[in-house]
Design a protein around this motif. Structure first.
Motif, PDB file in Angstrom:
ATOM      1  N   UNK A 103      49.349  32.656  25.537  1.00  0.00           N
ATOM      2  CA  UNK A 103      48.382  33.176  24.703  1.00  0.00           C
ATOM      3  C   UNK A 103      48.038  34.616  25.336  1.00  0.00           C
ATOM      4  N   UNK A 104      47.727  35.636  24.753  1.00  0.00           N
ATOM      5  CA  UNK A 104      47.160  36.771  25.330  1.00  0.00           C
ATOM      6  C   UNK A 104      46.045  36.595  26.334  1.00  0.00           C
ATOM      7  N   UNK A 105      45.843  37.194  27.267  1.00  0.00           N
ATOM      8  CA  UNK A 105      44.971  36.926  28.306  1.00  0.00           C
ATOM      9  C   UNK A 105      44.188  38.253  28.731  1.00  0.00           C
ATOM     10  N   UNK A 106      43.127  38.376  29.002  1.00  0.00           N
ATOM     11  CA  UNK A 106      42.299  39.635  29.508  1.00  0.00           C
ATOM     12  C   UNK A 106      42.112  39.473  30.902  1.00  0.00           C
ATOM     13  N   UNK A 107      42.755  40.510  31.464  1.00  0.00           N
ATOM     14  CA  UNK A 107      42.815  40.732  33.009  1.00  0.00           C
ATOM     15  C   UNK A 107      42.029  42.092  33.302  1.00  0.00           C
ATOM     16  N   UNK A 124      56.135  41.733  30.024  1.00  0.00           N
ATOM     17  CA  UNK A 124      54.642  41.771  29.759  1.00  0.00           C
ATOM     18  C   UNK A 124      54.568  42.776  28.771  1.00  0.00           C
ATOM     19  N   UNK A 125      53.697  42.334  27.633  1.00  0.00           N
ATOM     20  CA  UNK A 125      53.145  43.376  26.849  1.00  0.00           C
ATOM     21  C   UNK A 125      51.696  43.513  27.091  1.00  0.00           C
ATOM     22  N   UNK A 126      51.547  44.892  27.456  1.00  0.00           N
ATOM     23  CA  UNK A 126      50.231  45.318  28.073  1.00  0.00           C
ATOM     24  C   UNK A 126      49.414  46.498  27.419  1.00  0.00           C
ATOM     25  N   UNK A 127      48.122  46.082  27.247  1.00  0.00           N
ATOM     26  CA  UNK A 127      47.359  47.302  26.749  1.00  0.00           C
ATOM     27  C   UNK A 127      46.344  47.366  28.092  1.00  0.00           C
ATOM     28  N   UNK A 128      46.818  48.567  28.875  1.00  0.00           N
ATOM     29  CA  UNK A 128      46.053  48.632  30.119  1.00  0.00           C
ATOM     30  C   UNK A 128      44.624  49.146  29.705  1.00  0.00           C
ATOM     31  N   UNK A 129      43.681  48.887  30.575  1.00  0.00           N
ATOM     32  CA  UNK A 129      42.295  48.976  30.719  1.00  0.00           C
ATOM     33  C   UNK A 129      42.181  50.640  31.187  1.00  0.00           C
ATOM     34  N   UNK A 130      41.188  51.349  30.663  1.00  0.00           N
ATOM     35  CA  UNK A 130      40.827  52.621  30.867  1.00  0.00           C
ATOM     36  C   UNK A 130      40.333  52.618  32.432  1.00  0.00           C
TER      37      UNK A 130
END
Length: 130
Positions: A103-107, A124-130
């Motif tokens: 499941x998606x996880x928030x790192x 990895x599918x990633x949405x990087x944090x700003x």
């Protein structure tokens, strides 16, 4: 000197099958598909609108190469697909039949989930944090 990583090779069993999966399931664009003769082609795919690195889909031609299809990185995540909208792309990939292993996880660095490509390589599918 200006340099950039341009291509990474991904071993595949069949050009057309690989093109169909990367353009269909991941929504990549087909940048090049050139016949090189003797059954070889120069096939390059990449996320649409991305001027950066791309994948060279290379059909395995020896028993050693064929043995490595789907396990080019020894089971480690070997590819990282960044997105500006994790929820959008995760949902689209699920709808296209992409197999996510978690499941998606928030790192601290990103929202992330691991998925398998057509051959079993992990990404990895990633949405990087700003």
């Amino acid at each position: 000197m200006k340099r950039q990583l341009a291509l990474a090779t991904l071993l595949v069993d069949d050009y057309d099958r690989a093109i169909a999966w990367f353009t269909g399931a991941l929504g990549f664009g087909l940048r090049q598909d050139q016949d090189l003769g003797n059954g070889k082609r120069w096939v390059v795919v990449a996320p649409d609108g991305n001027p950066g690195a791309a994948l060279l889909l290379a059909r395995a031609s020896t028993p050693e190469q064929q043995a490595r299809i789907g396990d080019q990185t020894g089971g480690r995540v070997g590819f990282f697909l960044h997105t500006d909208d994790f929820a959008r792309d995760h949902a689209a990939m699920l709808a296209a039949g992409v197999e996510f292993l978690e499941a998606p996880r928030h790192e601290p660095y990103a929202t992330v989930a691991v998925f398998r490509d057509l051959y079993g390589n992990t990404w990895d599918l990633l949405e990087p944090r700003q």
